[in-house]
Write a protein that holds these residues in place. Structure first.
Motif, PDB file in Angstrom:
ATOM      1  N   GLY A  22       5.113   5.547 -19.213  1.00  0.00           N
ATOM      2  CA  GLY A  22       5.653   6.932 -18.523  1.00  0.00           C
ATOM      3  C   GLY A  22       5.568   7.116 -17.202  1.00  0.00           C
ATOM      4  O   GLY A  22       5.562   8.201 -16.709  1.00  0.00           O
ATOM      5  N   CYS A  23       4.559   6.146 -16.775  1.00  0.00           N
ATOM      6  CA  CYS A  23       4.466   6.372 -15.029  1.00  0.00           C
ATOM      7  C   CYS A  23       5.467   6.467 -14.191  1.00  0.00           C
ATOM      8  O   CYS A  23       5.490   7.058 -13.104  1.00  0.00           O
ATOM      9  CB  CYS A  23       3.396   5.100 -14.563  1.00  0.00           C
ATOM     10  N   GLY A  24       6.775   6.048 -14.624  1.00  0.00           N
ATOM     11  CA  GLY A  24       7.804   6.070 -13.781  1.00  0.00           C
ATOM     12  C   GLY A  24       8.075   5.249 -12.489  1.00  0.00           C
ATOM     13  O   GLY A  24       8.602   5.563 -11.469  1.00  0.00           O
ATOM     14  N   LEU A  25       6.960   4.181 -12.284  1.00  0.00           N
ATOM     15  CA  LEU A  25       7.079   3.409 -11.181  1.00  0.00           C
ATOM     16  C   LEU A  25       8.072   2.306 -11.069  1.00  0.00           C
ATOM     17  O   LEU A  25       8.366   1.691 -12.125  1.00  0.00           O
ATOM     18  CB  LEU A  25       5.755   2.575 -11.038  1.00  0.00           C
ATOM     19  N   ASN A  26       8.798   2.168 -10.141  1.00  0.00           N
ATOM     20  CA  ASN A  26      10.239   1.545 -10.156  1.00  0.00           C
ATOM     21  C   ASN A  26       9.740   0.285  -8.920  1.00  0.00           C
ATOM     22  O   ASN A  26       8.930   0.684  -7.958  1.00  0.00           O
ATOM     23  CB  ASN A  26      11.217   1.949  -9.557  1.00  0.00           C
ATOM     24  N   SER A  27      10.346  -0.812  -9.444  1.00  0.00           N
ATOM     25  CA  SER A  27       9.859  -1.989  -8.323  1.00  0.00           C
ATOM     26  C   SER A  27      10.320  -1.696  -6.748  1.00  0.00           C
ATOM     27  O   SER A  27       9.603  -1.957  -5.934  1.00  0.00           O
ATOM     28  CB  SER A  27      10.670  -3.327  -8.930  1.00  0.00           C
ATOM     29  N   SER A  28      11.484  -1.010  -7.028  1.00  0.00           N
ATOM     30  CA  SER A  28      11.819  -0.468  -5.595  1.00  0.00           C
ATOM     31  C   SER A  28      12.400   0.998  -5.693  1.00  0.00           C
ATOM     32  O   SER A  28      13.092   1.235  -6.475  1.00  0.00           O
ATOM     33  CB  SER A  28      12.977  -1.313  -4.960  1.00  0.00           C
ATOM     34  N   PRO A  29      11.604   1.817  -4.796  1.00  0.00           N
ATOM     35  CA  PRO A  29      10.804   1.530  -3.827  1.00  0.00           C
ATOM     36  C   PRO A  29       9.205   1.701  -3.950  1.00  0.00           C
ATOM     37  O   PRO A  29       8.482   1.235  -3.035  1.00  0.00           O
ATOM     38  CB  PRO A  29      11.266   2.840  -2.759  1.00  0.00           C
ATOM     39  N   HIS A  30       8.550   1.844  -5.120  1.00  0.00           N
ATOM     40  CA  HIS A  30       7.478   2.275  -5.367  1.00  0.00           C
ATOM     41  C   HIS A  30       6.519   1.190  -5.243  1.00  0.00           C
ATOM     42  O   HIS A  30       5.693   1.302  -4.430  1.00  0.00           O
ATOM     43  CB  HIS A  30       7.218   2.956  -6.563  1.00  0.00           C
ATOM     44  N   ILE A  31       6.882  -0.069  -5.955  1.00  0.00           N
ATOM     45  CA  ILE A  31       5.809  -1.077  -5.975  1.00  0.00           C
ATOM     46  C   ILE A  31       5.807  -1.814  -4.668  1.00  0.00           C
ATOM     47  O   ILE A  31       5.106  -2.128  -4.053  1.00  0.00           O
ATOM     48  CB  ILE A  31       5.855  -2.057  -7.276  1.00  0.00           C
ATOM     49  N   ASP A  32       7.210  -1.856  -4.296  1.00  0.00           N
ATOM     50  CA  ASP A  32       7.393  -2.718  -3.042  1.00  0.00           C
ATOM     51  C   ASP A  32       6.588  -2.028  -1.957  1.00  0.00           C
ATOM     52  O   ASP A  32       5.847  -2.814  -1.134  1.00  0.00           O
ATOM     53  CB  ASP A  32       8.917  -2.788  -2.850  1.00  0.00           C
ATOM     54  N   SER A  33       6.829  -0.659  -1.741  1.00  0.00           N
ATOM     55  CA  SER A  33       6.096  -0.003  -0.839  1.00  0.00           C
ATOM     56  C   SER A  33       4.539  -0.124  -0.926  1.00  0.00           C
ATOM     57  O   SER A  33       3.781  -0.260   0.139  1.00  0.00           O
ATOM     58  CB  SER A  33       6.454   1.546  -0.890  1.00  0.00           C
ATOM     59  N   ARG A  34       3.973   0.040  -2.191  1.00  0.00           N
ATOM     60  CA  ARG A  34       2.539   0.051  -2.254  1.00  0.00           C
ATOM     61  C   ARG A  34       2.209  -1.369  -1.865  1.00  0.00           C
ATOM     62  O   ARG A  34       1.100  -1.450  -1.204  1.00  0.00           O
ATOM     63  CB  ARG A  34       2.331   0.505  -3.764  1.00  0.00           C
ATOM     64  N   LEU A  35       2.926  -2.453  -2.298  1.00  0.00           N
ATOM     65  CA  LEU A  35       2.356  -3.701  -1.672  1.00  0.00           C
ATOM     66  C   LEU A  35       2.269  -3.876  -0.413  1.00  0.00           C
ATOM     67  O   LEU A  35       1.298  -4.582   0.029  1.00  0.00           O
ATOM     68  CB  LEU A  35       3.379  -4.979  -2.287  1.00  0.00           C
ATOM     69  N   LYS A  36       3.253  -3.264   0.519  1.00  0.00           N
ATOM     70  CA  LYS A  36       3.319  -3.354   1.768  1.00  0.00           C
ATOM     71  C   LYS A  36       1.910  -2.723   2.446  1.00  0.00           C
ATOM     72  O   LYS A  36       1.419  -3.218   3.382  1.00  0.00           O
ATOM     73  CB  LYS A  36       4.717  -2.947   2.383  1.00  0.00           C
ATOM     74  N   THR A  37       1.686  -1.422   2.013  1.00  0.00           N
ATOM     75  CA  THR A  37       0.696  -0.687   2.227  1.00  0.00           C
ATOM     76  C   THR A  37      -0.532  -1.491   2.096  1.00  0.00           C
ATOM     77  O   THR A  37      -1.588  -1.773   3.016  1.00  0.00           O
ATOM     78  CB  THR A  37       0.504   0.507   1.576  1.00  0.00           C
ATOM     79  N   LEU A  38      -0.867  -2.232   0.789  1.00  0.00           N
ATOM     80  CA  LEU A  38      -2.242  -2.758   0.496  1.00  0.00           C
ATOM     81  C   LEU A  38      -2.164  -4.050   1.246  1.00  0.00           C
ATOM     82  O   LEU A  38      -3.363  -4.609   1.716  1.00  0.00           O
ATOM     83  CB  LEU A  38      -1.955  -3.255  -1.029  1.00  0.00           C
ATOM     84  N   VAL A  39      -1.159  -4.999   1.575  1.00  0.00           N
ATOM     85  CA  VAL A  39      -1.113  -6.028   2.428  1.00  0.00           C
ATOM     86  C   VAL A  39      -1.528  -5.746   3.884  1.00  0.00           C
ATOM     87  O   VAL A  39      -2.518  -6.435   4.448  1.00  0.00           O
ATOM     88  CB  VAL A  39       0.326  -6.665   2.409  1.00  0.00           C
ATOM     89  N   GLY A  40      -0.902  -4.552   4.327  1.00  0.00           N
ATOM     90  CA  GLY A  40      -1.362  -4.300   5.658  1.00  0.00           C
ATOM     91  C   GLY A  40      -2.983  -3.847   5.767  1.00  0.00           C
ATOM     92  O   GLY A  40      -3.628  -4.210   6.731  1.00  0.00           O
ATOM     93  N   LYS A  41      -3.506  -3.276   4.738  1.00  0.00           N
ATOM     94  CA  LYS A  41      -5.015  -2.967   4.790  1.00  0.00           C
ATOM     95  C   LYS A  41      -5.663  -4.213   4.809  1.00  0.00           C
ATOM     96  O   LYS A  41      -6.603  -4.282   5.353  1.00  0.00           O
ATOM     97  CB  LYS A  41      -5.245  -1.877   3.396  1.00  0.00           C
ATOM     98  N   PHE A  42      -5.364  -5.105   3.829  1.00  0.00           N
ATOM     99  CA  PHE A  42      -5.953  -6.324   3.874  1.00  0.00           C
ATOM    100  C   PHE A  42      -6.212  -7.222   4.953  1.00  0.00           C
ATOM    101  O   PHE A  42      -7.078  -7.482   5.513  1.00  0.00           O
ATOM    102  CB  PHE A  42      -5.229  -7.193   2.341  1.00  0.00           C
ATOM    103  N   ARG A  43      -4.987  -7.012   5.574  1.00  0.00           N
ATOM    104  CA  ARG A  43      -4.942  -7.892   7.034  1.00  0.00           C
ATOM    105  C   ARG A  43      -5.930  -7.261   8.039  1.00  0.00           C
ATOM    106  O   ARG A  43      -6.492  -8.075   8.751  1.00  0.00           O
ATOM    107  CB  ARG A  43      -3.290  -8.014   7.430  1.00  0.00           C
ATOM    108  N   ALA A  44      -5.964  -6.092   8.040  1.00  0.00           N
ATOM    109  CA  ALA A  44      -6.595  -5.200   8.997  1.00  0.00           C
ATOM    110  C   ALA A  44      -8.327  -5.538   8.653  1.00  0.00           C
ATOM    111  O   ALA A  44      -9.036  -5.820   9.581  1.00  0.00           O
ATOM    112  CB  ALA A  44      -6.654  -3.760   8.874  1.00  0.00           C
ATOM    113  N   ILE A  45      -8.609  -5.662   7.325  1.00  0.00           N
ATOM    114  CA  ILE A  45      -9.921  -5.916   7.047  1.00  0.00           C
ATOM    115  C   ILE A  45     -10.345  -7.274   7.351  1.00  0.00           C
ATOM    116  O   ILE A  45     -11.392  -7.543   7.870  1.00  0.00           O
ATOM    117  CB  ILE A  45     -10.118  -5.419   5.476  1.00  0.00           C
TER     118      ILE A  45
END
Length: 122
Positions: free
Chosen positions: A62-85
């Motif tokens: 029941g979390c309600g996370l959808n592949s688009s836009p929720h998961i897609d957006s979160r992956l972009k955020t995490l990838v950006g943080k990973f690249r900065a680190i």
């Protein structure tokens, strides 16, 4: 506002992720990365986002996370943080502190790094 909730604002689908959701996403990505059906050379096969949605939905009912836009957006955020680190750790003076699970450096190294980043943006 409750954790894991959505809010109005610039994007209608803005969502604040909670630690449990991030953990479910990381576990689902790990599962896909070890599954030869989904793993493909330098990434995943088509349809992997829907599979991530299914796996997260099973982990957190029941979390309600959808592949688009929720998961897609979160992956972009995490990838950006990973690249900065990764970029910081490749710079002299930055190192990973295993005890505190964070990057450590001298203040002067950080200040110089910020100057270089700011100048590159201009």
């Amino acid at each position: 506002m409750d954790e894991g909730s959505s809010s109005g604002g610039r994007g209608r689908n803005k969502r604040f992720w909670i630690a449990e959701e991030d953990k479910a996403l990381i576990n689902a990505l790990h599962e896909l990365s070890t599954d030869p059906h989904w793993k493909f050379e330098n990434g995943f096969r088509n349809g992997y986002m829907n599979r991530l949605e299914e796996l997260i939905g099973k982990a957190i009912f029941g979390c309600g996370l959808n592949s688009s836009p929720h998961i897609d957006s979160r992956l972009k955020t995490l990838v950006g943080k990973f690249r900065a680190i990764t970029q910081m750790l490749a710079t002299s003076g930055f190192k990973w502190d295993d005890e505190r699970n964070m990057i450590s450096m001298d203040r002067s190294v950080y200040d110089e790094y910020c100057k270089v980043i700011l100048l590159s943006l201009l």
